[in-house]
Scaffold this active site. Structure first.
Site, PDB file in Angstrom:
ATOM      1  N   CYS A  73       0.869  -1.181   0.000  1.00 21.26           N
ATOM      2  CA  CYS A  73       0.000   0.000   0.000  1.00 21.26           C
ATOM      3  C   CYS A  73       0.907   1.232   0.000  1.00 21.26           C
ATOM      4  CB  CYS A  73      -0.860  -0.049   1.258  1.00 21.26           C
ATOM      5  SG  CYS A  73      -1.886   1.397   1.528  1.00 21.26           S
ATOM      6  N   CYS A 183      -0.936   3.845  -6.488  1.00 18.56           N
ATOM      7  CA  CYS A 183      -1.803   3.180  -5.502  1.00 18.56           C
ATOM      8  C   CYS A 183      -1.961   1.744  -5.976  1.00 18.56           C
ATOM      9  CB  CYS A 183      -3.159   3.890  -5.464  1.00 18.56           C
ATOM     10  SG  CYS A 183      -4.418   3.006  -4.516  1.00 18.56           S
TER      11      CYS A 183
END
Ligand code: DGL
Length: 259
Positions: A73, A183
């Site tokens: 992440c 992302c």
């Protein structure tokens, strides 16, 4: 220890895009993936909250005896990896937007980056982009609303098309030739992005680089598995496991977790 699993976590299902690259490169390594979907999105949360959630995820993976942890992440990496490294005595691999290769290869001298607010406002991201931008113009865009749609299985939806068109417009107007996906959820948007972007425009993400780095760090710590057997890949989600199962093509079934 070398036959212990690799732990991987994300705010939700997006980090499975990274898990896929790791599993492809290291097929004999056992893996445990944790999707903290109940707390997604992390992007709008502050550094303190993101770090608190990251610590909770790490504690869970450590309770499963993981030998290394991949923070799949960008938002958790850019806000919390330093504290994780200071707190725990185990190697951590992070993921950051691939500014460097895009800045090195751009011909229009302008690149775009789509990422969460948490990533784009982090100190680590600013440091990395200052270091690698090298005179290249970077058009930053917060992808607000994209992660919740992906978490709800709504990649194919009019809302997604509308948001992407809105976010891509300023980048296309600025003549970017590289789009950096900052992302880990966004690689699932690549087929859709390709229908919205001109053919010459290149899309890059950090999945393969993270897998290679995971292999290198395991080797450096003599932690590569000695097993030649088929690996065990376990998935946990504290949200809807069906969304996770769809993304991993139901190859391994995710377990619903109270977490
Ligand atoms: N996959 C996370 C990332 O790479 C998404 C963050 C979020 O939950 O907003 O940044």
């Amino acid at each position: 220890m070398s036959n212990s699993p690799i732990g991987i976590f994300d705010s939700g299902v997006g980090g499975t895009s990274i898990w896929k690259e790791i599993h492809k490169l290291l097929p004999h390594e056992n893996t445990i993936y944790l999707a903290d979907s109940q707390n997604a999105p992390y992007g709008p949360k502050g550094k303190e909250k993101i770090t608190e959630l990251s610590i909770k995820n790490v504690e869970f993976l450590l309770s499963k005896n993981c030998k290394i942890i991949v923070v799949a992440c960008n938002t958790a990496t850019t806000n919390s990896i330093q504290q994780l490294r200071e707190t725990y005595d185990i190697p951590f691999i992070g993921i950051e937007p691939a500014i460097k290769p895009a800045a090195l290869q751009t011909k229009s001298n302008t690149i775009g980056i789509l990422a969460t607010k948490g990533t784009l406002s982090s100190e680590l991201f600013h440091k990395t982009s200052d270091l690698y931008a090298n005179g290249v113009k970077i058009i930053e865009q917060v992808g607000e609303g994209l992660v919740p749609l992906i978490e709800n299985g709504r990649i194919e939806s009019p809302e997604m098309d509308k948001l992407l068109q809105k976010y891509l417009k300023p980048m296309l107007d600025a003549n970017i030739d590289y789009l950096v996906l900052g992302c880990s959820h966004y690689p699932y948007l690549i087929p859709k992005l390709k229908t919205l972007l001109p053919k010459h425009l290149k899309i890059i993400d950090s999945g393969i680089a993270v897998a290679r780095q995971t292999k290198a760090i395991l080797a450096q710590h003599s932690l590569l598995t000695t097993s030649q057997k088929e690996s065990t890949c376990t998935f946990y989600s504290n949200g809807n496991p069906e969304i996770l199962n769809d993304l991993i093509a139901n190859e391994f079934l995710a377990t619903k977790l109270q977490f």
